[in-house]
Scaffold this active site. Sequence first.
Site, short mmCIF file in Angstrom:
data_model
loop_
_atom_site.label_atom_id
_atom_site.label_comp_id
_atom_site.label_asym_id
_atom_site.label_seq_id
_atom_site.Cartn_x
_atom_site.Cartn_y
_atom_site.Cartn_z
N SER A 39 0.70 -1.18 0.11
CA SER A 39 0.03 0.01 0.08
C SER A 39 0.78 1.47 -0.12
O SER A 39 0.40 2.38 -0.49
CB SER A 39 -1.08 0.00 1.18
OG SER A 39 -0.15 -0.30 2.30
N ASP A 326 -3.31 7.47 8.39
CA ASP A 326 -4.11 6.68 9.06
C ASP A 326 -3.44 5.65 9.97
O ASP A 326 -2.52 6.07 10.57
CB ASP A 326 -4.98 5.79 7.93
CG ASP A 326 -4.21 5.03 7.11
OD1 ASP A 326 -2.88 4.88 7.41
OD2 ASP A 326 -4.61 4.67 6.02
N HIS A 329 -0.21 4.38 7.22
CA HIS A 329 0.43 4.87 6.04
C HIS A 329 0.81 6.40 6.16
O HIS A 329 0.05 7.06 6.83
CB HIS A 329 -0.57 5.06 4.91
CG HIS A 329 -1.15 3.48 4.61
ND1 HIS A 329 -2.40 3.01 5.17
CD2 HIS A 329 -0.58 2.42 4.07
CE1 HIS A 329 -2.49 1.72 4.93
NE2 HIS A 329 -1.44 1.45 4.04
#
Length: 363
Positions: A39, A326, A329
């Site tokens: 991610s 978050d 990340h």
Amino acid sequence: MAKTCFHGVFVSIAVTSLLLLQAGAPSPPPPAVYIFGDSTLDVGTNNFIPECAARADFYFNGIDFPYSKPTGRFSNGLNTADQIVRLLGLKKSPPPFLYLVNDPSNFQKNILQGANFASGGSGVLRDTGKAKRVIPLEEQIQHFSTIRSNITNMTGSEEATDKILSKAFILISIGSNDMFEYLLNLSKPMSLAEFNATLISTYEYHIKTLYELGARTFGILTVPPIGCTPFARAVFTGNNSCFEPAQAMAVQFYFDVGSSLEQFSSTVQDMKYSVGNTFLMTGVLTGDMLAFGLKNIAAACCGNGTYGCNQTASFCSNRDEYLFWDQFHPTQRASELVALTLFGAAEPIMVPMNFSQLLGVNI
């Protein structure tokens, strides 16, 4: 000694950031950029996976992206992949491979410029993220093999394809999800030593496979301080302190990756690589956080340690002052700082060279 070393690293990053931001026109970028990982580099791959449970194509993700559009990036805006290719002089990131295959009329033209295979939630190991229906690194490399086959169909020879891919830049960032899944598994199938050995041997196998497919220039991001993420602080320690077992795994992975690449590159003549110690560089940023405009290095801007970022979460207004967007990340600003460091820092953060030296570009 340690204090002197870190002071030197801080000065290196600060000066680099200033020079890069004031620099003129960049040198020509690599002809193609192919991106693999999780991610940290995913620019929307998971949007195209039916029933994928690791997605970010909803608010408040993308709130600082143009038109406040949630694109599937796990960020308030641009992510690390975007920031790196911008420093290469590219206007935008290579699109997801799964997007390209849905546009057959432009597929062959686009794949010569690059593609993004990174899938949020994926790992080095095949089974990491399996429950979330993501694309592991092994399958990402299979997609790259498909691109190689298509290029060969265009060129008419394997030699011509080798020449094209030898000039491409291969960017990889992966490993965090493997570690989180191991730590969260209460009935661990192997010891920590066995897990670390399996992780690095599989990683090395994937690098060799990419090399066999024609890749020659590798930019590697290792695992950051995952034990200090809002998730780890909330789930593993519960007292807002960093989770040291996760920290130790990240450090070990950096040394294992560096050793593996050094050994493998010594057996071939035409491989170049740069390894970014993202654990150390993040430590430098947080150690001098005010100098980089950061005021919160522990909490999530959107959601919290146990509640992800979505339409019902609260989010901060001063996003450039947060390290974390978050649970896991970095914010757009933190990603920018990381990218600047990858291109400008010296050892021990970048080994054996930084991205500017690796690619022969003047940012």
